[in-house]
Motif scaffolding. Structure first.
Motif, PDB file in Angstrom:
ATOM      1  N   MET C   1      20.276  41.348  44.326  1.00 17.91           N
ATOM      2  CA  MET C   1      20.982  42.047  42.876  1.00 17.91           C
ATOM      3  C   MET C   1      22.580  42.002  42.663  1.00 17.91           C
ATOM      4  N   LYS C   2      22.560  40.891  41.451  1.00 16.97           N
ATOM      5  CA  LYS C   2      24.700  40.474  41.597  1.00 16.97           C
ATOM      6  C   LYS C   2      25.656  41.755  41.082  1.00 16.97           C
ATOM      7  N   ASN C   3      26.387  42.043  41.876  1.00 18.16           N
ATOM      8  CA  ASN C   3      27.187  43.030  41.658  1.00 18.16           C
ATOM      9  C   ASN C   3      28.172  43.055  39.965  1.00 18.16           C
ATOM     10  N   PRO C   4      27.760  44.178  38.157  1.00 13.30           N
ATOM     11  CA  PRO C   4      28.220  43.922  37.411  1.00 13.30           C
ATOM     12  C   PRO C   4      29.221  43.083  37.054  1.00 13.30           C
ATOM     13  N   CYS C   5      29.981  42.379  36.425  1.00 14.16           N
ATOM     14  CA  CYS C   5      31.696  41.853  36.301  1.00 14.16           C
ATOM     15  C   CYS C   5      32.737  42.937  35.427  1.00 14.16           C
ATOM     16  N   HIS C   6      33.603  43.602  36.807  1.00 14.15           N
ATOM     17  CA  HIS C   6      34.220  44.110  35.309  1.00 14.15           C
ATOM     18  C   HIS C   6      35.851  43.560  35.065  1.00 14.15           C
ATOM     19  N   LYS C   7      35.629  42.409  35.277  1.00 13.02           N
ATOM     20  CA  LYS C   7      36.951  41.713  34.646  1.00 13.02           C
ATOM     21  C   LYS C   7      37.450  42.166  32.819  1.00 13.02           C
ATOM     22  N   ASP C   8      37.383  42.454  32.120  1.00  9.17           N
ATOM     23  CA  ASP C   8      37.911  43.157  31.717  1.00  9.17           C
ATOM     24  C   ASP C   8      38.376  44.533  31.536  1.00  9.17           C
ATOM     25  N   LYS C   9      38.584  44.887  33.117  1.00 12.61           N
ATOM     26  CA  LYS C   9      39.302  45.908  33.733  1.00 12.61           C
ATOM     27  C   LYS C   9      40.827  45.586  34.045  1.00 12.61           C
ATOM     28  N   LEU C  10      41.032  44.018  33.913  1.00 13.25           N
ATOM     29  CA  LEU C  10      42.141  43.126  34.678  1.00 13.25           C
ATOM     30  C   LEU C  10      43.308  43.667  33.687  1.00 13.25           C
ATOM     31  N   THR C  11      43.402  43.820  32.347  1.00  8.57           N
ATOM     32  CA  THR C  11      44.117  43.723  31.616  1.00  8.57           C
ATOM     33  C   THR C  11      45.136  45.485  31.899  1.00  8.57           C
ATOM     34  N   SER C  12      43.875  45.826  32.128  1.00 11.07           N
ATOM     35  CA  SER C  12      44.557  47.699  32.212  1.00 11.07           C
ATOM     36  C   SER C  12      45.133  47.753  33.647  1.00 11.07           C
TER      37      SER C  12
END
Lengths: 86, 86, 86, 86
Positions: C1-12
């Motif tokens: 299984m691929k890891n979920p993407c957390h790129k939406d947390k980069l701004t924070s």
């Protein structure tokens, strides 16, 4: 779905009740603030331990159970995230 | 130096004892995990409030008192820092 | 299984990096301790918020994913409980 | 009264800045959520350590200083209690 049983945590909760009464006694007896604060730290740690065990049972039983029945996994996740944020 | 009196916190500590028994009852009655966890959060908050009040009295009375007597201010600060780190 | 993407947390996380530099600047400029401590509280709160969001994604994607594949749900629960206890 | 110097904490704060960037990199590289969460726990612990040291300096210097000058000890205690409650 029936709620999981947490009766194995009752022994810890009775010990926690004893710790609360212990703090009351220290206050009645005029004990030193720092000794009372240390007892309160111990009490908090006991509560955090019991809380962790109930959360663990919840994740193992309710969250798992929500996947093979009529219950909604996403709602269960919303619910537990909301509780953890409190 | 005499220890400060914390008897005004006994009412809160009796309420905390009641909250602990409330959690025990929820477990005996097979209540839902998330409801139990929410009660435990409320219990923890009550304890944190009492802890803050005892710390406040300690700072106001013992720390202040340590400056005009035979007691050592630096030792008092070491002691409270050590307790806060626990 | 691929890891979920957390790129939406980069701004924070970039904002958090800015908060850390803000604390460094306050120290360089000799600001008052209590003002520095209040900034550190704000920094901690920002980190707790991001942490909660990553945990939420993990529960929604990895925990759910572990039930319909080769991955073991119970091991995933052990793993997250261990992380939450740290 | 001059504010106490906290420059000895700058090394820790630069390390904390590095830890924040480390978390950003883990996200950029699509690392596993639990590994990211463990890094965030380490970051939080570093911040708590620095916070404790700043509080300690504040208690030792400002609180002590407030007793032999024009500053008001009780106001200093109100201020620090308010900050700790945040």
């Amino acid at each position: 779905m029936k709620n999981p049983c947490h009766k194995d945590k009752l022994t810890s909760l009775r010990r926690i009740e004893g710790q609360v009464r212990g703090v009351q006694n220290m206050i009645e007896e005029g004990k030193y603030c720092v000794d009372i604060l240390n007892q309160i730290k111990a009490l908090k740690n006991s509560i955090i331990t019991v809380e962790g065990k109930i959360l663990e049972t919840h994740l193992r039983e309710c969250i798992k159970g929500s996947l093979d029945g009529s219950e909604n996994f996403d709602l269960k996740i919303d619910e537990i995230i909301k509780t953890m944020k409190r």
